[in-house]
Design a protein around this motif. Structure first.
Motif, PDB file in Angstrom:
ATOM      1  N   THR A   1      -6.889  -6.161  -0.031  1.00 62.58           N
ATOM      2  CA  THR A   1      -6.463  -5.608  -1.211  1.00 62.58           C
ATOM      3  C   THR A   1      -7.739  -5.083  -2.226  1.00 62.58           C
ATOM      4  OG1 THR A   1      -5.322  -7.564  -1.277  1.00 62.58           O
ATOM      5  CG2 THR A   1      -5.870  -6.850  -3.643  1.00 62.58           C
ATOM      6  N   ARG A   2      -9.056  -5.393  -1.694  1.00 61.59           N
ATOM      7  CA  ARG A   2     -10.116  -4.842  -2.333  1.00 61.59           C
ATOM      8  C   ARG A   2     -10.136  -3.200  -1.631  1.00 61.59           C
ATOM      9  NH1 ARG A   2     -13.523  -8.587  -1.233  1.00 61.59           N
ATOM     10  NH2 ARG A   2     -14.750  -7.433   0.689  1.00 61.59           N
ATOM     11  N   LEU A   3      -9.968  -3.129  -0.543  1.00 61.99           N
ATOM     12  CA  LEU A   3     -10.114  -1.909   0.203  1.00 61.99           C
ATOM     13  C   LEU A   3      -9.077  -0.816  -0.312  1.00 61.99           C
ATOM     14  CD1 LEU A   3     -10.825  -2.975   3.726  1.00 61.99           C
ATOM     15  CD2 LEU A   3     -12.453  -1.526   2.382  1.00 61.99           C
ATOM     16  N   ARG A   4      -7.899  -1.343  -0.652  1.00 64.35           N
ATOM     17  CA  ARG A   4      -6.922  -0.255  -1.297  1.00 64.35           C
ATOM     18  C   ARG A   4      -7.115   0.139  -2.807  1.00 64.35           C
ATOM     19  NH1 ARG A   4      -1.634  -4.315  -3.084  1.00 64.35           N
ATOM     20  NH2 ARG A   4      -2.702  -5.124  -4.818  1.00 64.35           N
ATOM     21  N   GLU A   5      -8.195  -0.552  -3.379  1.00 60.86           N
ATOM     22  CA  GLU A   5      -8.484  -0.322  -4.749  1.00 60.86           C
ATOM     23  C   GLU A   5      -9.935   0.220  -4.725  1.00 60.86           C
ATOM     24  OE1 GLU A   5      -7.278  -3.884  -6.894  1.00 60.86           O
ATOM     25  OE2 GLU A   5      -5.249  -3.395  -6.340  1.00 60.86           O
ATOM     26  N   HIS A   6     -10.540   1.030  -3.932  1.00 62.80           N
ATOM     27  CA  HIS A   6     -11.590   1.765  -4.105  1.00 62.80           C
ATOM     28  C   HIS A   6     -12.930   0.790  -3.575  1.00 62.80           C
ATOM     29  CE1 HIS A   6      -9.981   5.011  -6.225  1.00 62.80           C
ATOM     30  NE2 HIS A   6      -9.134   4.336  -6.705  1.00 62.80           N
ATOM     31  N   GLY A   7     -12.566  -0.548  -2.983  1.00 66.93           N
ATOM     32  CA  GLY A   7     -13.665  -1.420  -2.718  1.00 66.93           C
ATOM     33  C   GLY A   7     -14.062  -2.011  -3.802  1.00 66.93           C
ATOM     34  N   ILE A   8     -13.423  -2.135  -4.962  1.00 66.19           N
ATOM     35  CA  ILE A   8     -13.739  -2.681  -6.177  1.00 66.19           C
ATOM     36  C   ILE A   8     -13.091  -4.227  -6.397  1.00 66.19           C
ATOM     37  CG2 ILE A   8     -13.152  -2.519  -8.508  1.00 66.19           C
ATOM     38  CD1 ILE A   8     -13.737   0.278  -8.533  1.00 66.19           C
TER      39      ILE A   8
ATOM     40  N   SER B   1      -1.589   4.120   5.738  1.00 70.10           N
ATOM     41  CA  SER B   1      -2.617   3.312   5.276  1.00 70.10           C
ATOM     42  C   SER B   1      -2.745   1.908   5.399  1.00 70.10           C
ATOM     43  CB  SER B   1      -2.492   3.417   3.615  1.00 70.10           C
ATOM     44  OG  SER B   1      -1.310   3.130   2.890  1.00 70.10           O
ATOM     45  N   ALA B   2      -1.840   1.214   5.585  1.00 69.96           N
ATOM     46  CA  ALA B   2      -1.628  -0.289   5.985  1.00 69.96           C
ATOM     47  C   ALA B   2      -2.201  -0.297   7.349  1.00 69.96           C
ATOM     48  CB  ALA B   2      -0.289  -0.784   6.055  1.00 69.96           C
ATOM     49  N   LEU B   3      -2.106   0.341   8.491  1.00 70.65           N
ATOM     50  CA  LEU B   3      -2.556   0.142   9.590  1.00 70.65           C
ATOM     51  C   LEU B   3      -4.331   0.649   9.409  1.00 70.65           C
ATOM     52  CD1 LEU B   3      -0.128   2.442  11.974  1.00 70.65           C
ATOM     53  CD2 LEU B   3      -0.899   0.123  12.077  1.00 70.65           C
ATOM     54  N   HIS B   4      -4.389   1.441   8.746  1.00 73.13           N
ATOM     55  CA  HIS B   4      -5.945   1.693   8.510  1.00 73.13           C
ATOM     56  C   HIS B   4      -6.869   0.579   7.854  1.00 73.13           C
ATOM     57  CE1 HIS B   4      -9.297   4.412   6.435  1.00 73.13           C
ATOM     58  NE2 HIS B   4      -9.832   3.885   7.132  1.00 73.13           N
ATOM     59  N   LEU B   5      -6.135   0.143   6.809  1.00 68.56           N
ATOM     60  CA  LEU B   5      -6.879  -1.186   6.279  1.00 68.56           C
ATOM     61  C   LEU B   5      -6.683  -2.417   7.148  1.00 68.56           C
ATOM     62  CD1 LEU B   5      -5.522  -1.162   2.409  1.00 68.56           C
ATOM     63  CD2 LEU B   5      -7.473  -0.178   3.485  1.00 68.56           C
ATOM     64  N   ALA B   6      -5.783  -2.577   7.838  1.00 71.08           N
ATOM     65  CA  ALA B   6      -5.644  -3.488   8.998  1.00 71.08           C
ATOM     66  C   ALA B   6      -6.734  -3.428   9.762  1.00 71.08           C
ATOM     67  CB  ALA B   6      -4.288  -3.847   9.420  1.00 71.08           C
ATOM     68  N   CYS B   7      -7.259  -2.364  10.310  1.00 71.32           N
ATOM     69  CA  CYS B   7      -8.225  -2.039  11.270  1.00 71.32           C
ATOM     70  C   CYS B   7      -9.793  -2.248  10.536  1.00 71.32           C
ATOM     71  CB  CYS B   7      -8.177  -0.670  11.682  1.00 71.32           C
ATOM     72  SG  CYS B   7      -6.787  -0.244  12.895  1.00 71.32           S
ATOM     73  N   LEU B   8      -9.537  -1.820   9.245  1.00 71.31           N
ATOM     74  CA  LEU B   8     -10.921  -1.935   8.808  1.00 71.31           C
ATOM     75  C   LEU B   8     -11.240  -3.487   8.486  1.00 71.31           C
ATOM     76  CD1 LEU B   8     -11.036   0.805   6.122  1.00 71.31           C
ATOM     77  CD2 LEU B   8     -12.489   0.423   7.895  1.00 71.31           C
ATOM     78  N   ALA B   9     -10.442  -4.129   7.976  1.00 73.70           N
ATOM     79  CA  ALA B   9     -10.332  -5.769   7.810  1.00 73.70           C
ATOM     80  C   ALA B   9     -10.769  -6.442   9.003  1.00 73.70           C
ATOM     81  CB  ALA B   9      -8.845  -6.300   7.110  1.00 73.70           C
TER      82      ALA B   9
ATOM     83  N   VAL C   1       0.774  -1.204   0.009  1.00 70.50           N
ATOM     84  CA  VAL C   1      -0.014  -0.183  -0.150  1.00 70.50           C
ATOM     85  C   VAL C   1       0.752   1.179  -0.172  1.00 70.50           C
ATOM     86  CG1 VAL C   1      -1.935  -1.171   0.925  1.00 70.50           C
ATOM     87  CG2 VAL C   1      -0.193  -0.144   2.532  1.00 70.50           C
ATOM     88  N   SER C   2       0.261   2.419  -0.171  1.00 70.44           N
ATOM     89  CA  SER C   2       1.048   3.714  -0.241  1.00 70.44           C
ATOM     90  C   SER C   2       1.693   4.003   1.087  1.00 70.44           C
ATOM     91  CB  SER C   2      -0.329   4.672  -0.700  1.00 70.44           C
ATOM     92  OG  SER C   2      -1.138   4.839   0.427  1.00 70.44           O
TER      93      SER C   2
ATOM     94  N   GLY D   1     -13.967   1.823  -0.316  1.00 67.73           N
ATOM     95  CA  GLY D   1     -12.592   1.719  -0.122  1.00 67.73           C
ATOM     96  C   GLY D   1     -11.804   3.203  -0.444  1.00 67.73           C
ATOM     97  N   PHE D   2     -10.521   2.886  -0.701  1.00 69.91           N
ATOM     98  CA  PHE D   2      -9.636   3.967  -0.839  1.00 69.91           C
ATOM     99  C   PHE D   2      -8.608   3.582  -2.151  1.00 69.91           C
ATOM    100  CE2 PHE D   2     -10.944   3.000   3.454  1.00 69.91           C
ATOM    101  CZ  PHE D   2     -11.548   4.077   3.827  1.00 69.91           C
ATOM    102  N   ASN D   3      -7.944   4.701  -2.316  1.00 68.34           N
ATOM    103  CA  ASN D   3      -6.760   4.413  -3.328  1.00 68.34           C
ATOM    104  C   ASN D   3      -5.687   4.631  -2.589  1.00 68.34           C
ATOM    105  OD1 ASN D   3      -5.070   4.738  -5.484  1.00 68.34           O
ATOM    106  ND2 ASN D   3      -5.691   6.381  -6.346  1.00 68.34           N
ATOM    107  N   TYR D   4      -5.245   3.438  -2.230  1.00 67.14           N
ATOM    108  CA  TYR D   4      -3.961   3.214  -1.207  1.00 67.14           C
ATOM    109  C   TYR D   4      -3.013   2.465  -1.966  1.00 67.14           C
ATOM    110  CZ  TYR D   4      -6.155   5.126   3.057  1.00 67.14           C
ATOM    111  OH  TYR D   4      -6.645   5.764   3.988  1.00 67.14           O
TER     112      TYR D   4
END
Length: 382
Positions: free
Chosen positions: A210-217, A56-64, A51-52, A240-243
């Motif tokens: 992986t999905r969350l880093r790519e806008h939830g797509i 952003s890795a911490l953020h996605l980890a929390c969401l996951a 990720v960027s 999701g986000f662009n991470y």
């Protein structure tokens, strides 16, 4: 000025980046997956998500892990603010656990005591984020045991600890946590300029990050809702986000990864040299736990609290780029507004009042290290 940290860029790094610049892909190409696989293979993780940034890795980890409104995340007060902010991004509450006075990491004793009280109050955390300060692992076996007893999830903030080891294995293998986060900022062990990575043994967590880093797509038909229109089709199935990490950054990180052990070994040599040169100085040197092999991101000394500012300013005036890692997060204005105050975590606050980070990076030469030591001696004797 001798900085406290500095990246090491070699011709091989330039060649790797140049190859990407001359290729068809600057982003979303083949190099990012290669970088992910190489890091996962190196540390013994099943999956890695680049990720960027470490943040952003911490953020996605929390969401996951499903952290959200009404949940609580606990972390160390001695860390960069990102270790706590990731919870706030998710709408969760933050609390802190005081540090061990020897390792400066989150204290397992303090954690156990706080968990007992939280269980009585029905306020247990959903996630705990131990931070491997300076590159030395926390007592992850002790934390994992408490996680099993009290039912919380664990994210290792190993931003400082790429290449470090715990109980003989590389940090990031996932044995004691759900997700481990690395940072590849220029002052860290290896760099991709900006960049980070989340590692896990859980395929479902990796897929969600992986999905969350790519806008939830998603482009996976099995993950879509309803019928698909054709091979071009994609769906946004969550917010999701662009991470994403770029191919350029991944190429730099992959090139640097080949020198990871070299960098950690050089940092260890310099740290041991500091240990020897500073032996007679009136200060406290870093203590290393026998279960851990630190990546030696930082070399922190502790001086008498009332003298820290004078010593710091003397070193800066002598061209030594010392720093302080970190101001306790709970004393920041944002967190004070949430109800925290000075005195809440005394070991962390005492550490902060005494800590100075000396220059430590792989290209630091012995004569410059000698300059640091001489300037420190003069500052302490003033």
């Amino acid at each position: 000025m001798i900085p406290y940290g500095r990246q090491d860029i070699r011709e091989s790094d330039l060649d790797a980046v140049r190859e990407v610049l001359e290729s068809d892909f600057l982003t979303q190409g083949p190099v990012v997956p290669r970088f992910e696989q190489a890091v996962a293979d190196k540390v013994g993780a099943a999956r890695a998500v680049a990720v960027s940034s470490g943040t952003s890795a911490l953020h996605l980890a929390c969401l996951a892990l499903g952290l959200g409104e009404g949940d609580r995340l606990w972390t160390s007060p001695i860390t960069f603010v990102a270790s706590a902010n990731c919870a706030r991004y998710c709408g969760a509450e933050v609390d802190f656990v005081d540090i061990d006075p020897r390792t400066y990491n989150l204290s397992v004793t303090a954690l156990a005591r706080k968990l007992e009280q939280a269980e009585r109050d029905n306020r247990l955390p959903k996630v705990v984020v131990p931070v491997h300060l300076c590159g030395q692992s926390c007592d992850m076996a002790g934390i994992a045991e408490l996680a099993e007893r009290y039912g919380f999830r664990v994210i290792e903030d190993a931003s400082h600890a790429v290449g470090g080891r715990y109980k003989g294995d590389y940090i990031g293998n996932g044995r004691y946590s759900d997700i481990t986060v690395f940072s590849f900022h220029p002052v860290k062990i290896i760099t991709s300029a900006e960049g980070g990575m989340a590692l896990t043994t859980d395929a479902a967590l990796a897929d969600r990050m992986t999905r969350l880093r790519e806008h939830g797509i998603t482009r996976d038909p099995q993950a879509m809702v309803g019928e698909t229109d054709g091979p071009w089709y994609y769906q946004q199935v969550e917010l999701g986000f662009n991470y994403r990490l770029t191919e350029i950054q991944a190429a730099l990180g992959l090139s640097q990864l080949a020198r990871l052990d070299e960098y950690v070994a050089r940092r260890e040599t310099l740290a041991q040299r500091y240990d020897e040169l500073l032996k007679a100085f009136p200060l406290e040197r870093p203590w290393q736990h026998p279960d851990a092999v630190s990546a030696r991101h930082l070399y922190v000394v502790r001086v008498q609290a009332g003298r820290r500012r004078a010593v710091f300013e003397s070193l800066r005036a002598a061209g030594i780029g010392v720093n302080v890692h970190y101001i306790p997060v709970h004393t920041q204005p944002y967190y004070r507004a949430l109800g925290f105050s000075a005195g809440d975590f005394p070991e962390a606050e005492l550490y902060y009042s005494e800590a100075i980070s000396l220059p430590l990076f792989p290209t630091l030469e012995e004569p410059d290290q000698g300059r640091v030591v001489a300037a420190l001696k003069e500052a302490l004797s003033a």
